[in-house]
Design an enzyme around this catalytic site. Structure first.
Site, mmCIF file in Angstrom:
data_model
loop_
_atom_site.group_PDB
_atom_site.id
_atom_site.type_symbol
_atom_site.label_atom_id
_atom_site.label_comp_id
_atom_site.label_asym_id
_atom_site.label_seq_id
_atom_site.Cartn_x
_atom_site.Cartn_y
_atom_site.Cartn_z
ATOM 1 N N ASP A 1 -14.822 -27.913 74.970
ATOM 2 C CA ASP A 1 -15.319 -28.419 73.697
ATOM 3 C C ASP A 1 -16.634 -27.772 73.250
ATOM 4 O O ASP A 1 -16.983 -27.834 72.079
ATOM 5 C CB ASP A 1 -15.523 -29.942 73.785
ATOM 6 C CG ASP A 1 -14.217 -30.677 73.993
ATOM 7 O OD1 ASP A 1 -13.278 -30.408 73.229
ATOM 8 O OD2 ASP A 1 -14.145 -31.519 74.905
ATOM 9 N N HIS B 1 -18.025 -28.188 84.041
ATOM 10 C CA HIS B 1 -18.518 -29.500 83.626
ATOM 11 C C HIS B 1 -18.134 -29.840 82.189
ATOM 12 O O HIS B 1 -18.348 -30.965 81.744
ATOM 13 C CB HIS B 1 -20.042 -29.559 83.790
ATOM 14 C CG HIS B 1 -20.464 -29.520 85.223
ATOM 15 N ND1 HIS B 1 -21.797 -29.464 85.616
ATOM 16 C CD2 HIS B 1 -19.739 -29.519 86.378
ATOM 17 C CE1 HIS B 1 -21.864 -29.438 86.926
ATOM 18 N NE2 HIS B 1 -20.623 -29.467 87.410
ATOM 19 N N ASP B 2 -17.571 -28.889 81.482
ATOM 20 C CA ASP B 2 -17.058 -29.166 80.137
ATOM 21 C C ASP B 2 -15.579 -29.550 80.197
ATOM 22 O O ASP B 2 -15.008 -30.007 79.209
ATOM 23 C CB ASP B 2 -17.232 -27.927 79.250
ATOM 24 C CG ASP B 2 -17.160 -28.261 77.773
ATOM 25 O OD1 ASP B 2 -16.261 -29.017 77.384
ATOM 26 O OD2 ASP B 2 -17.986 -27.769 77.000
ATOM 27 N N PHE C 1 -10.408 -30.136 77.432
ATOM 28 C CA PHE C 1 -10.564 -28.963 76.572
ATOM 29 C C PHE C 1 -11.978 -28.409 76.677
ATOM 30 O O PHE C 1 -12.923 -29.152 76.968
ATOM 31 C CB PHE C 1 -10.283 -29.339 75.114
ATOM 32 C CG PHE C 1 -8.891 -29.807 74.856
ATOM 33 C CD1 PHE C 1 -7.859 -28.909 74.570
ATOM 34 C CD2 PHE C 1 -8.584 -31.165 74.913
ATOM 35 C CE1 PHE C 1 -6.582 -29.352 74.355
ATOM 36 C CE2 PHE C 1 -7.301 -31.618 74.685
ATOM 37 C CZ PHE C 1 -6.291 -30.703 74.406
#
Length: 297
Positions: A296, A214-215, A294
Site C-alpha cells: 500500500d 512490514h507493509d 497489498f
C-alpha cells in the site's frame, strides 16, 4: 454436543480473562519501557484484531473439547456412532486428521456471533470498479475476489500446521521424535555476531526488505487486561503467568545470556508471547494479518 463445547469454551476464556485482570490488578505486567514493552509496541493488536481473537479463543477451546469428547466417545462404540451421525451426517471422520478436515465446515453461527464487519470497515458489494484508488482495508482491491488480501483476516496456508496436539500446541519435537533445539541455539549458530560488510550490498538492502515486509504482514501478539503487556520472561510463565506465554530457554554456552539468572538462581529465558489466533471456524489455530496483503505504501 457442539453447544455444550462452545459454552464450556466460553467459561474457559472467561477464566483466562479473569487471570489477566488479576495480573493487571496486582501489577504483574511488563513495563512498557522494558525490552518486552518495546517488542510489544511493534506487534500491538488493533481493536478489530482483539475482537476476532476473542472469538478465535472460544472456537479454539471448543475445538479442543469437541475433539476430546469425540475421541473419548470412540471407546464406547455405539455412543460414538450416534454422535457422528448427529454432527457429521454420513461423512464419518475416521481419525484425527479426518476430524481436523471436517471441523472448519461445521456451522457455528447459530450458537455464537462471528465478527466479520467492524467500525470503519466498509464491505459493500458489488465492488466499484471505477474507483481510482485501493481501499484502506484491501476490500475490493481484487474485483473477482473482494476479500482477497483484506486486513484482519487469517493467513492462508500452503501446508497444514504441525501442532503437537494437531490443534494449537506449538511443535516441540522433530520427525524422529527428539526434542527440537532452542530457537536461541539455532539463532546464535546461524547468525554470527561479526561485522562482515558485503562488497556489493549495503545495510539499506535489509532495511528495504523490512519496509516491504512490514507493509504486507503484521501479526499481533496477545495482550493483557486494559492493553497491558504480558510478562513472559520467566521460564515458568506459561503455567504461572499466562497460557499464551512461550518463553525461549537459553542454551548452555550462549555467547551473551547466562544459563542461570545469578539474581534469582533460576534458569534464564527470553520473553516471548504467542501471536493472537485469527481463525473464525472450528479447527486448528490460525494466525492473522491485521493489515492488508497489498503493497500500500
Amino acid at each position: 454436543m457442539l453447544v455444550d463445547a462452545i459454552e464450556r469454551a466460553r467459561r474457559d476464556v472467561r477464566k483466562v480473562k479473569d487471570q489477566e485482570w488479576n495480573l493487571w490488578n496486582t501489577g504483574q505486567m511488563a513495563d512498557s519501557k522494558s525490552p518486552q514493552g518495546t517488542a510489544y509496541g511493534f506487534m500491538k493488536p488493533k481493536q478489530q484484531s482483539v475482537e476476532v481473537s476473542n472469538s478465535s479463543f472460544v472456537l479454539q477451546f471448543a475445538s479442543r473439547r469437541f475433539l476430546d469428547n469425540l475421541l473419548q466417545a470412540d471407546e464406547s462404540g455405539r455412543k460414538y456412532r450416534q454422535l457422528k451421525d448427529a454432527e457429521f451426517n454420513d461423512n464419518d471422520p475416521n481419525d484425527l486428521q479426518d476430524l481436523m478436515d471436517v471441523l472448519p465446515n461445521i456451522d457455528v453461527t447459530d450458537v455464537m456471533d462471528i465478527p466479520r464487519v467492524f467500525q470503519c470497515d466498509e464491505q459493500t458489494l458489488p465492488c466499484d470498479h471505477t474507483t481510482k484508488y485501493r481501499t484502506m482495508t484491501g476490500w475490493c482491491n481484487n474485483l473477482d475476489n473482494p476479500s482477497y488480501g483484506k486486513s484482519v483476516r487469517a493467513f492462508t496456508r500452503l501446508l497444514a500446521p504441525a501442532y503437537d496436539d494437531g490443534l494449537m500446541s506449538p511443535r516441540s519435537r522433530s520427525v524422529t521424535g527428539s526434542r527440537l533445539p532452542s530457537p536461541r541455539l539455532i539463532s546464535v549458530n546461524i547468525h554470527n555476531d561479526v561485522s562482515a560488510p558485503h562488497v556489493r550490498y549495503s545495510l539499506m538492502m535489509m532495511q528495504w526488505g523490512q519496509f516491504v515486509d512490514h507493509d504486507l504482514t503484521h501479526t499481533p501478539v496477545n495482550r493483557g487486561f486494559a492493553d497491558s503487556i504480558l510478562s513472559c520472561k520467566d521460564c515458568d510463565s506459561k503455567s504461572r503467568v499466562h497460557p499464551e506465554c512461550l518463553p525461549i530457554p537459553v542454551p548452555e554456552g550462549d555467547p551473551f545470556y547466562p544459563k542461570i539468572n545469578i539474581t534469582s538462581g533460576k534458569e534464564f529465558c527470553l520473553a516471548f508471547t504467542r501471536s493472537m489466533p485469527g481463525q473464525l471456524t472450528l479447527g486448528f489455530r490460525e494466525q492473522m494479518n491485521q493489515i492488508t496483503s497489498f503493497a500500500d505504501a
